[in-house]
Design an enzyme around this catalytic site. Structure first.
Site, short mmCIF file in Angstrom:
data_model
loop_
_atom_site.label_atom_id
_atom_site.label_comp_id
_atom_site.label_asym_id
_atom_site.label_seq_id
_atom_site.Cartn_x
_atom_site.Cartn_y
_atom_site.Cartn_z
N GLU A 100 -7.91 16.53 3.02
CA GLU A 100 -7.84 15.61 2.33
C GLU A 100 -9.37 15.61 1.72
O GLU A 100 -9.98 16.04 0.52
CB GLU A 100 -7.50 14.72 1.90
CG GLU A 100 -6.20 14.27 2.12
CD GLU A 100 -5.42 13.32 2.35
OE1 GLU A 100 -5.89 12.19 2.45
OE2 GLU A 100 -3.74 13.06 1.74
N THR A 150 2.46 -0.05 2.32
CA THR A 150 2.28 1.26 0.45
C THR A 150 2.72 0.26 -0.16
O THR A 150 2.05 0.06 -1.35
CB THR A 150 3.53 2.39 0.98
OG1 THR A 150 3.09 3.47 1.70
CG2 THR A 150 3.65 3.22 -0.46
N PHE A 165 9.95 9.11 -7.81
CA PHE A 165 8.26 9.07 -8.57
C PHE A 165 7.38 9.13 -9.02
O PHE A 165 6.30 8.96 -9.32
CB PHE A 165 8.31 7.39 -7.70
CG PHE A 165 7.33 8.00 -5.96
CD1 PHE A 165 6.27 8.83 -5.73
CD2 PHE A 165 8.30 7.54 -5.44
CE1 PHE A 165 5.50 8.50 -4.59
CE2 PHE A 165 7.91 8.25 -4.03
CZ PHE A 165 6.51 8.80 -3.60
N ASN A 219 -1.14 0.21 -5.90
CA ASN A 219 -1.40 -0.19 -5.26
C ASN A 219 -3.09 0.43 -4.76
O ASN A 219 -3.58 -0.51 -3.66
CB ASN A 219 -0.44 -0.08 -4.08
CG ASN A 219 -0.41 1.70 -3.60
OD1 ASN A 219 -1.02 2.46 -4.07
ND2 ASN A 219 0.25 2.63 -2.60
N TYR A 221 -0.91 15.18 -3.31
CA TYR A 221 0.16 14.88 -3.56
C TYR A 221 1.33 15.79 -2.94
O TYR A 221 2.48 15.59 -3.12
CB TYR A 221 0.63 14.21 -3.97
CG TYR A 221 -0.43 13.03 -4.35
CD1 TYR A 221 -0.05 11.83 -3.13
CD2 TYR A 221 -0.60 12.13 -4.72
CE1 TYR A 221 -0.89 10.20 -2.84
CE2 TYR A 221 -1.36 11.03 -5.81
CZ TYR A 221 -1.42 9.99 -4.09
OH TYR A 221 -2.08 8.84 -3.84
N HIS A 232 -5.71 4.69 -1.75
CA HIS A 232 -5.27 5.76 -1.24
C HIS A 232 -6.14 6.04 0.82
O HIS A 232 -7.25 5.39 0.13
CB HIS A 232 -5.23 6.96 -1.61
CG HIS A 232 -5.26 8.62 -0.61
ND1 HIS A 232 -3.23 8.86 -0.38
CD2 HIS A 232 -6.27 8.35 0.29
CE1 HIS A 232 -4.35 9.96 0.75
NE2 HIS A 232 -5.32 9.77 0.72
N ARG A 241 -6.02 2.82 7.30
CA ARG A 241 -4.27 2.89 6.97
C ARG A 241 -3.77 0.91 6.91
O ARG A 241 -3.42 0.79 6.41
CB ARG A 241 -3.11 3.73 8.10
CG ARG A 241 -3.11 5.04 7.80
CD ARG A 241 -3.21 5.45 6.12
NE ARG A 241 -1.21 5.33 5.94
CZ ARG A 241 -0.87 5.86 5.39
NH1 ARG A 241 -1.14 6.58 4.25
NH2 ARG A 241 0.89 5.52 5.10
N ARG A 267 -4.52 -4.29 -0.09
CA ARG A 267 -3.40 -4.15 -0.81
C ARG A 267 -2.80 -5.09 -0.72
O ARG A 267 -2.31 -6.39 -2.13
CB ARG A 267 -2.38 -2.95 -0.75
CG ARG A 267 -2.84 -1.49 -1.07
CD ARG A 267 -1.65 -0.17 0.00
NE ARG A 267 -2.20 0.75 -1.12
CZ ARG A 267 -1.36 1.85 0.07
NH1 ARG A 267 -1.52 1.91 0.92
NH2 ARG A 267 -1.85 3.20 -0.81
N LYS A 325 -8.41 4.17 -6.61
CA LYS A 325 -7.59 4.62 -7.58
C LYS A 325 -7.56 4.36 -8.87
O LYS A 325 -8.83 3.02 -8.67
CB LYS A 325 -5.69 4.24 -7.26
CG LYS A 325 -5.39 5.32 -6.11
CD LYS A 325 -4.04 4.79 -5.46
CE LYS A 325 -3.27 5.55 -4.90
NZ LYS A 325 -2.00 5.23 -4.34
N1 UDP Z 1 4.39 4.97 -4.40
C1 UDP Z 1 5.34 4.96 -5.25
N2 UDP Z 1 6.63 4.94 -5.32
C2 UDP Z 1 7.17 4.78 -3.92
C3 UDP Z 1 6.15 5.54 -3.31
C4 UDP Z 1 5.30 5.79 -3.54
O1 UDP Z 1 5.24 4.55 -7.01
O2 UDP Z 1 8.19 4.83 -3.73
C5 UDP Z 1 3.60 6.12 -4.58
C6 UDP Z 1 2.17 5.27 -4.39
O3 UDP Z 1 1.37 4.75 -5.22
C7 UDP Z 1 2.00 5.32 -3.11
C8 UDP Z 1 1.75 7.01 -3.52
O4 UDP Z 1 2.92 6.99 -4.33
O5 UDP Z 1 0.23 5.10 -3.13
C9 UDP Z 1 2.05 7.87 -2.07
O6 UDP Z 1 2.74 7.66 -1.46
P1 UDP Z 1 2.79 7.57 0.03
O7 UDP Z 1 4.53 7.34 0.91
O8 UDP Z 1 1.92 8.54 1.04
O9 UDP Z 1 2.53 6.07 0.50
P2 UDP Z 1 0.28 5.92 0.39
O10 UDP Z 1 0.53 7.23 2.06
O11 UDP Z 1 -0.15 5.97 -0.33
O12 UDP Z 1 1.43 4.45 1.52
MG MG Z 2 0.53 9.18 1.38
#
Ligand code: UDP
Ligand code: MG
Length: 160
Positions: free
Chosen positions: A137, A102, A68, A123, A60, A126, A96, A113, A20
């Site tokens: 994706e 996350t 958010f 964070n 997304y 992705h 992952r 992370r 990111k």
């Molecule tokens: N995110 C955020 N606040 C939240 C949850 C997610 O800002 O409460 C952001 C964060 O950068 C995250 C992205 O949105 O990586 C995508 O969310 P997702 O739930 O898909 O998490 P990921 O798959 O990236 O772990």
């Molecule tokens: Mg995700």
């Protein structure tokens, strides 16, 4: 390629891994690539790109209704990202785990992370959350010609 090689390639998963804007600005590109390389995964595609709103909305799309979401869009538009497609055994689930939770405060030390970030909205990386989204994706961010299907010279040293 022989049919056995083709089957081997077909059996391999792909994950879309993205560094990111904060990860790029903070100089973590090499570190993140290095972790996937050293684990044994094969790079199938990579580029630096300034994403636009349409692309991010599609990427997304499942999060569009989250509170958010507007902040997430601003974050992801704030600078270029490094787009990558990594290939190999169980790469989606392992990717992952390598990224961590996350929320970086819940990410174990040793994860990307957990080692390099503190806030959920910063964070740094992705990773696709399922084999289906790894495919979706990868095909969203890369054209077919950008995804290279070469055979790794290390294949027999990494897979038994
Ligand atoms: N995110 C955020 N606040 C939240 C949850 C997610 O800002 O409460 C952001 C964060 O950068 C995250 C992205 O949105 O990586 C995508 O969310 P997702 O739930 O898909 O998490 P990921 O798959 O990236 O772990
Ligand atoms: Mg995700």
């Amino acid at each position: 390629t022989s049919s056995i090689q083709t089957q081997w390639t077909m059996a391999m998963e792909r994950s879309y891994i993205m560094i990111k804007p904060d990860g790029v600005q903070r100089g973590l590109v090499g570190e993140i690539i290095s972790r996937f390389e050293k684990r044994g995964y094969k790079l199938a595609a990579m580029k630096l790109k300034q994403a636009d709103e349409d692309l991010l909305k599609e990427h997304y799309r499942d999060l569009a209704s989250k509170p958010f979401f507007p902040k997430l869009m601003g974050y992801m538009l704030s600078g270029p990202v490094v787009c990558m497609c990594w290939e190999g055994k169980d790469v989606v689930a392992q990717g992952r785990k390598m990224l961590g939770a996350t929320n970086p405060l819940e990410s174990a030390p040793g994860t990307i992370r957990g080692d390099f970030s503190l806030d959920v909205g910063r964070n740094i990386c992705h990773g696709s959350d399922s084999v289906d989204s790894g495919k979706r994706e990868s095909e969203l961010w890369f054209s077919p010609a950008e995804i290279v299907d070469n055979e790794s010279a290390l294949k027999d040293w990494i897979y038994e």
